[in-house]
Design an enzyme around this catalytic site. Structure first.
Site, PDB file in Angstrom:
ATOM      1  CE1 TYR A 297     -83.628  20.307 -62.104  1.00 37.72           C
ATOM      2  CE2 TYR A 297     -84.038  18.026 -61.506  1.00 37.72           C
ATOM      3  CZ  TYR A 297     -84.467  19.329 -61.614  1.00 37.72           C
ATOM      4  OH  TYR A 297     -85.741  19.677 -61.217  1.00 37.72           O
ATOM      5  CG  PHE A 307     -84.976  27.046 -64.319  1.00 37.34           C
ATOM      6  CD1 PHE A 307     -85.551  25.798 -64.185  1.00 37.34           C
ATOM      7  CD2 PHE A 307     -84.081  27.251 -65.357  1.00 37.34           C
ATOM      8  CE1 PHE A 307     -85.236  24.761 -65.042  1.00 37.34           C
ATOM      9  CE2 PHE A 307     -83.756  26.226 -66.225  1.00 37.34           C
ATOM     10  CZ  PHE A 307     -84.327  24.970 -66.069  1.00 37.34           C
ATOM     11  CG  ASP A 308     -86.193  22.805 -60.296  1.00 37.77           C
ATOM     12  OD1 ASP A 308     -86.160  22.920 -59.060  1.00 37.77           O
ATOM     13  OD2 ASP A 308     -86.749  21.851 -60.869  1.00 37.77           O
ATOM     14  CB  ILE A 327     -88.895  18.607 -71.766  1.00 35.60           C
ATOM     15  CG1 ILE A 327     -87.518  18.646 -71.114  1.00 35.60           C
ATOM     16  CG2 ILE A 327     -89.917  19.393 -70.949  1.00 35.60           C
ATOM     17  CD1 ILE A 327     -86.960  20.041 -70.941  1.00 35.60           C
ATOM     18  CE1 TYR A 353     -91.560  22.048 -68.779  1.00 31.45           C
ATOM     19  CE2 TYR A 353     -89.255  22.682 -68.759  1.00 31.45           C
ATOM     20  CZ  TYR A 353     -90.278  21.875 -68.300  1.00 31.45           C
ATOM     21  OH  TYR A 353     -90.014  20.898 -67.369  1.00 31.45           O
ATOM     22  CG  PHE A 369     -81.592  20.541 -67.445  1.00 30.23           C
ATOM     23  CD1 PHE A 369     -82.284  20.562 -66.250  1.00 30.23           C
ATOM     24  CD2 PHE A 369     -82.248  20.935 -68.599  1.00 30.23           C
ATOM     25  CE1 PHE A 369     -83.606  20.969 -66.207  1.00 30.23           C
ATOM     26  CE2 PHE A 369     -83.574  21.336 -68.567  1.00 30.23           C
ATOM     27  CZ  PHE A 369     -84.249  21.355 -67.365  1.00 30.23           C
TER      28      PHE A 369
END
Length: 642
Positions: A297, A307-308, A327, A353, A369
């Site tokens: 992802y 962010f990731d 999540i 989050y 995502f």
């Protein structure tokens, strides 16, 4: 105050400063300033004199009668003596123009001014305080000079002004009442003075829209925005902080300008959104609650900020689905996917989050995502077998204990090739069911014919498990083997390492124990050189067999009947006892002559040693007649085994 009297008609002053909320001023569209009546300043009064000392390049709007203005000024007499200054008070002079709240000369001089324009104004007595003046401040018939800088301008009929200067090509959704937004802004006054900036705080402003959490003008100005859109919102004071300002940076009656970029947008009623980007044509199975997924992802915020990424770690994210390991939004978004599928999952913060965020994810952030499903399985899965070709003359099927030679291509479920015997140019050889391959392969090779081709899909709990094989097989990976069986050597019954092909000799132990000492050793055994220091070579030659036997018994423990020949080798007063036939040699002879068969695929020495160890029940390195038993003597089996 003297300043108030000098800048307006007699009556209550309008000079108190009120602070307003922060706003951001951007450059206005370039335009010509409206013409303002101007005249040369007469030497001793008479006409109104206006000198435009600075006119900004951009002047989208000029003062008209009825407008409300905020301006700074210096008031002086012709000789330069100052009688008043708004700068000294630290606040602008705020007043309506053309409504009689100012001396006539100032009412006229302000008309046509642009924000940030500077004018030098000479007002004759007849347009100022006339023959009366102002006691103690302005003498009678005084000519007044004002240096004026206009900083703000609005009208009671104004509305919020929105100027969009960037709008993304794709705008799937715009801000509506009750939406929650995250945005950055610079707030300025109309003259460009910065009073606040979310950029300086390095934190977005997060709020609901249209429910009274913002000043009315901002509530209106944000409606209809797209994520990524940039706009300038100009708000008159009566839709901002009004006459009082905010009591801090923003004075009363201040117009506010906000330069806004919208980063995020959602509604508390939102669920996840799924955009399918690639769905394989063949999708035999879709993920369900309880499945274990491996996927890559990229995680971004709604404005595209990364962010990731699992790609940057070169490792898939591996997790159960629908069990709360991820999540809530991802738990839901991963259901119903195929292996190889690519999809975008958009998750509102209440399913992500939340208000607090985590790490690089700010609070109340919508998450995006882009995932690629590499494989998935269920812990209850078994091996899956698909037969592509099976010979018609198949008379023997592979079974546990058989020795197999086969070719294979090994890949992951997404098609990534792991290994291939074809590239090595040799077959892979195993004894089926002996633990030489992973359990799933042992299962997948059962009941095959020579020449058969099949695909075997092995879940990780029957493959290499959670750890995988470092550098070769990822952890928790489903494996796919395309197999062709080339050769099959029938194995022995389970539990057997050696079987006889014919009748077993009733004197089997005696056949092995050829020197009849009642013991069988694993390997060839010769007694060490035996030294007889008191016996000469000649005495050995002539010593009777009984004497030699006694001598030999004394030194070796070997005992012979009197008269039995004892072979000796005489050398330097030493002898070597006769050799025993080794156990391994005997077994090799039976195999070579076709009398017996060893389990195929195993190392000969290891099998023989294992057989010997089974017979050497006391573990002293030799087998006696009492220890020696055939398999059928231990358990009534169909075959005999040592």
């Amino acid at each position: 105050m003297a300043g108030s009297a000098a800048a307006r008609r007699r009556g209550p002053g309008c000079g108190s400063l009120l602070l307003l909320l922060p706003a951001l001023l951007e450059s206005w569209a370039a335009c010509q300033a409206p013409p303002v009546p101007a005249a040369e300043i007469p030497p001793d009064g008479g006409e109104l004199g206006v000198e435009r000392r600075f006119v900004p390049e951009s002047c989208p709007r000029a003062v008209r009668p009825g407008d409300f203005v905020r301006y700074h000024y210096l008031g002086a007499f012709p000789d330069g003596t100052r009688f008043d200054s708004s700068y000294d008070r630290g606040s602008t002079f705020n007043v309506f123009v053309g409504k009689g709240q100012l001396i006539a000369g100032m009412d006229q001089a302000l008309v046509g001014m642009c924000v940030n324009e500077r004018r030098f104004v000479k007002i004759p007595p007849n347009l100022a305080y006339g023959s009366e003046g102002v006691s103690g401040v302005i003498p009678p018939n005084a000519v007044l000079h004002f240096d004026v800088l206009l900083v703000d301008l609005w009208n009671s009929e104004d509305e919020v002004q929105v100027q969009t200067y960037f709008r993304p090509e794709k705008c799937p959704r715009t801000v509506q009442v009750s939406d929650f937004v995250r945005y950055h802004y610079n707030g300025t006054f109309l003259d460009g003075t910065l009073f606040d900036s979310s950029h300086n705080r390095m934190r977005t402003y997060d709020t609901y829209v249209g429910i009274g959490w913002l000043i009315p003008g901002m509530d209106q100005g944000l409606l209809g925005m797209c994520v990524g859109e940039k706009r300038i919102i100009t708000i008159p004071p009566f839709l901002a902080y009004g006459e009082d300002g905010d009591g801090k940076e923003i004075p009363g009656q201040a117009s506010l300008v906000f330069d806004v970029v919208l980063l995020d947008l959602h509604n508390p009623k939102d669920g996840i959104a799924i955009e399918n980007q690639l769905v394989p044509e063949s999708c035999e199975r879709r993920s369900q609650t309880g499945d274990f997924l491996r996927y890559h992802y990229n995680g971004t915020l709604l404005d595209g900020t990364l962010f990731d990424s699992s790609y940057s770690r070169n490792h898939t994210y591996d997790t159960y689905v629908g069990k709360g390991y991820v999540i809530a939004g991802m738990d839901e978004g991963l259901l119903g996917v195929c292996t190889g599928e690519k999809r975008r999952i958009i998750i509102p913060p209440h399913l992500g989050y939340g208000e607090e965020g985590t790490g690089k994810i700010p609070g109340s952030a919508v998450l995006v995502f882009d995932i690629h499903v590499v494989d998935f399985h269920n812990p209850s899965d078994s091996v899956s077998i698909t037969v592509h070709y099976k010979p018609s003359n198949c008379t023997e099927l592979s079974k546990k204990g058989d020795y197999l030679k086969y070719h294979y291509n090994a890949s992951l479920l997404d098609g990534t090739l792991l290994d291939s015997t074809h590239s090595l140019g040799k077959t892979y050889n195993i004894v089926l069911g002996s633990g030489q391959v992973v359990l799933g392969m042992d299962m997948g090779l059962q009941d095959m014919c020579v020449g058969e081709r099949r695909t075997v899909v092995i879940p990780p709990h029957l493959g290499y498990g959670e750890d995988g094989v470092e550098g070769e097989v990822p952890g928790s990976a489903v494996l796919v083997f395309d197999i062709e069986l080339l050769e099959l050597v029938s194995g022995l019954p389970e539990g057997y390492m050696f079987v006889w092909n014919g009748e077993v000799s009733p004197n089997l132990f005696e056949e092995i124990d050829q020197n009849h000492d009642g013991e069988v050793l694993l390997e060839e055994h010769s007694l060490p050189l035996l030294c007889f220091p008191s016996i000469s070579i000649f005495s050995l030659i002539f010593t009777s067999t009984s004497v030699l036997a006694e001598k030999q018994k004394a030194f070796t423990g070997l005992e012979k009947e009197e008269g039995e020949a004892v072979a000796v080798h005489i050398s330097n007063h030493s002898v070597i006892a006769p050799s025993k036939m080794q156990f391994s040699e005997y077994i090799q002879t039976q195999v070579d002559t076709g009398k017996g068969k060893l389990a195929p695929g195993f190392d000969f020495e290891k099998i023989v040693k294992n057989m010997f160890t089974n017979q050497d029940r006391d573990g002293n390195g030799k087998v006696t007649a009492e220890e020696f038993k055939l398999k059928d003597q231990e358990a009534k089996e169909e075959h005999d085994e040592l």
